[in-house]
Design a protein around this motif. Structure first.
Motif, short mmCIF file in Angstrom:
data_model
loop_
_atom_site.label_atom_id
_atom_site.label_comp_id
_atom_site.label_asym_id
_atom_site.label_seq_id
_atom_site.Cartn_x
_atom_site.Cartn_y
_atom_site.Cartn_z
N PRO A 151 74.14 9.82 17.83
CA PRO A 151 72.80 10.19 18.32
C PRO A 151 72.39 11.58 17.82
CG PRO A 151 74.42 10.39 20.07
CD PRO A 151 75.13 9.73 18.92
N GLU A 152 71.08 11.79 17.77
CA GLU A 152 70.57 13.10 17.36
C GLU A 152 70.99 14.17 18.36
OE1 GLU A 152 66.45 13.55 16.34
OE2 GLU A 152 66.33 11.46 15.68
N ASN A 153 71.25 15.35 17.84
CA ASN A 153 71.60 16.50 18.68
C ASN A 153 70.92 17.72 18.07
OD1 ASN A 153 72.94 18.86 19.70
ND2 ASN A 153 74.58 17.53 20.45
N PRO A 154 69.77 18.15 18.62
CA PRO A 154 69.04 19.27 18.02
C PRO A 154 69.85 20.54 17.86
CG PRO A 154 67.65 18.13 19.60
CD PRO A 154 69.03 17.54 19.74
N VAL A 155 70.76 20.81 18.80
CA VAL A 155 71.57 22.03 18.69
C VAL A 155 72.47 21.93 17.46
CG1 VAL A 155 73.37 23.42 19.78
CG2 VAL A 155 71.51 22.47 21.17
N ARG A 156 73.13 20.79 17.30
CA ARG A 156 73.97 20.58 16.12
C ARG A 156 73.11 20.60 14.85
NH1 ARG A 156 75.92 15.69 17.18
NH2 ARG A 156 77.65 16.46 18.42
N GLY A 157 71.92 20.01 14.94
CA GLY A 157 71.03 19.97 13.79
C GLY A 157 70.59 21.36 13.34
N VAL A 158 70.24 22.21 14.30
CA VAL A 158 69.84 23.58 13.97
C VAL A 158 71.01 24.33 13.34
CG1 VAL A 158 69.18 25.81 14.96
CG2 VAL A 158 68.00 23.74 15.67
N PHE A 159 72.21 24.13 13.88
CA PHE A 159 73.38 24.82 13.33
C PHE A 159 73.60 24.43 11.87
CE2 PHE A 159 77.90 24.63 12.21
CZ PHE A 159 78.23 25.98 12.31
N TRP A 160 73.67 23.12 11.60
CA TRP A 160 73.98 22.67 10.24
C TRP A 160 72.82 22.95 9.27
CZ3 TRP A 160 78.60 22.37 8.68
CH2 TRP A 160 79.62 21.95 9.52
N SER A 161 71.58 22.90 9.75
CA SER A 161 70.47 23.24 8.86
C SER A 161 70.46 24.73 8.56
CB SER A 161 69.13 22.80 9.47
OG SER A 161 68.88 23.45 10.71
N ALA A 162 70.89 25.56 9.51
CA ALA A 162 71.00 27.00 9.25
C ALA A 162 72.10 27.27 8.22
CB ALA A 162 71.29 27.75 10.55
N VAL A 163 73.22 26.58 8.36
CA VAL A 163 74.28 26.70 7.36
C VAL A 163 73.77 26.25 6.00
CG1 VAL A 163 76.57 25.91 6.65
CG2 VAL A 163 76.12 26.40 9.06
N SER A 164 73.00 25.16 6.00
CA SER A 164 72.43 24.65 4.75
C SER A 164 71.47 25.65 4.12
CB SER A 164 71.71 23.33 5.02
OG SER A 164 71.10 22.83 3.84
N GLY A 165 70.60 26.25 4.94
CA GLY A 165 69.67 27.25 4.42
C GLY A 165 70.39 28.45 3.85
N PHE A 166 71.47 28.86 4.52
CA PHE A 166 72.25 30.01 4.06
C PHE A 166 72.94 29.71 2.73
CE2 PHE A 166 76.38 32.26 3.98
CZ PHE A 166 75.92 33.57 3.98
N THR A 167 73.65 28.58 2.65
CA THR A 167 74.37 28.25 1.42
C THR A 167 73.42 27.89 0.29
OG1 THR A 167 74.67 25.95 2.18
CG2 THR A 167 76.45 27.50 2.62
N SER A 168 72.24 27.37 0.64
CA SER A 168 71.23 27.11 -0.39
C SER A 168 70.72 28.42 -0.97
CB SER A 168 70.07 26.30 0.20
OG SER A 168 69.10 26.02 -0.79
N PHE A 169 70.54 29.41 -0.10
CA PHE A 169 70.09 30.72 -0.57
C PHE A 169 71.12 31.36 -1.50
CE2 PHE A 169 69.97 35.32 -0.31
CZ PHE A 169 68.63 35.60 -0.54
N ILE A 170 72.39 31.22 -1.16
CA ILE A 170 73.45 31.86 -1.94
C ILE A 170 73.64 31.19 -3.30
CG2 ILE A 170 75.93 32.36 -2.01
CD1 ILE A 170 74.32 34.08 -0.07
N GLY A 171 73.60 29.85 -3.33
CA GLY A 171 73.89 29.20 -4.61
C GLY A 171 73.37 27.78 -4.72
N HIS A 172 72.22 27.49 -4.06
CA HIS A 172 71.65 26.14 -4.08
C HIS A 172 72.70 25.11 -3.67
CE1 HIS A 172 68.30 28.13 -5.83
NE2 HIS A 172 68.79 28.19 -7.06
N ALA A 173 73.52 25.45 -2.69
CA ALA A 173 74.60 24.57 -2.24
C ALA A 173 74.34 24.08 -0.82
CB ALA A 173 75.93 25.30 -2.32
N GLY A 174 73.09 23.76 -0.53
CA GLY A 174 72.74 23.38 0.84
C GLY A 174 72.95 21.91 1.16
N GLY A 175 73.25 21.09 0.15
CA GLY A 175 73.39 19.66 0.37
C GLY A 175 74.49 19.25 1.34
N PRO A 176 75.74 19.65 1.09
CA PRO A 176 76.83 19.21 1.97
C PRO A 176 76.64 19.56 3.45
CG PRO A 176 77.73 20.04 -0.08
CD PRO A 176 76.26 20.33 -0.12
#
Length: 237
Positions: free
Chosen positions: A112-137
């Protein structure tokens, strides 16, 4: 071509190889800067192709999380060890894939969807995407277990990374990465974008749902191995 096919058909995935490949001939920071305008152009074709097939509900909390991650990346620019980031994300991607394959019955159960988990992983994605376009995983760690319709999955991923990539233009410009040389190099590569993206969309609509998700998990695993190798080499080499 690999990046466009991956973005257009499979929701990022193996497109992460672009920056490491470019880094064979130019410095990593320059590789990241060259790829950003290309990704932004690809996103236009991707969002148009999936304009009716993405989850507004998911984006309500994934987009703010991504912006948070980009903000953290901007604040820490110059302090972050990119090799350590690759090592961490690679470990997450590999363990995530192995957990799926070894999970038995749980593989077929939608989480099931979990907004808290979603915000966490999307923040990690935004961070790693900023560093090296590695936001996919990191994003796929959250989205894949939801078992979305495959087209909604790719559409949501496409809209997410369009928001991320266009948001990154501001800090990249502020940090002086969007130089004339980098923009001209991106311009030379730009004609590949529509062909690559449309090829990915074509493949997407011809692969059934179950093999599609299998391919996505394989991509995440392979990308994780690549990041692990690069991270270990950079940190301990």
């Amino acid at each position: 071509m690999l990046t466009g096919i991956s973005k257009g058909g499979f929701g990022a995935g193996i497109g992460i190889v672009a920056v490491p490949t470019l880094s064979l001939v130019v410095p990593p920071l320059q590789a990241v800067a060259i790829m950003l305008p290309i990704l932004c152009l690809m996103d236009i074709f991707g969002v148009w192709s999936y304009r009716r097939d993405w989850s507004r509900k998911l984006m309500l909390y994934l987009a703010p999380g991504a912006l948070l991650g980009i903000g953290i990346g901007t604040a820490l620019a110059g302090w972050v060890d990119e090799h350590m980031i690759r090592l961490i994300i690679g470990t997450i991607a590999v363990l995530f894939s192995l957990n799926y394959w070894l999970g038995g019955r749980r593989r077929d159960e939608a989480r099931p969807e979990n907004p808290v988990r979603g915000v966490f992983w999307s923040a990690v994605s935004g961070f790693t995407s900023f560093i090296g376009h590695a936001g996919g995983p990191p994003l796929q760690v959250y989205l894949l277990p939801l078992k979305l319709n495959k087209t909604v999955f790719v559409g949501t991923t496409t809209v997410f990374f369009m928001a991320v990539n266009y948001a990154k233009l501001v800090p990249y410009g502020y940090l002086g990465l969007l130089t004339e040389e980098n923009l001209m190099t991106a311009l030379v590569l730009a004609p590949i974008c529509p062909l690559a993206m449309l090829s990915g969309v074509w493949l997407h609509h011809r692969i059934p749902e179950r093999p599609f998700y299998l391919i996505c998990y394989v991509f995440v695993f392979l990308v994780g191995l690549k990041l692990l190798r690069d991270g270990v080499t950079g940190v301990f080499g």
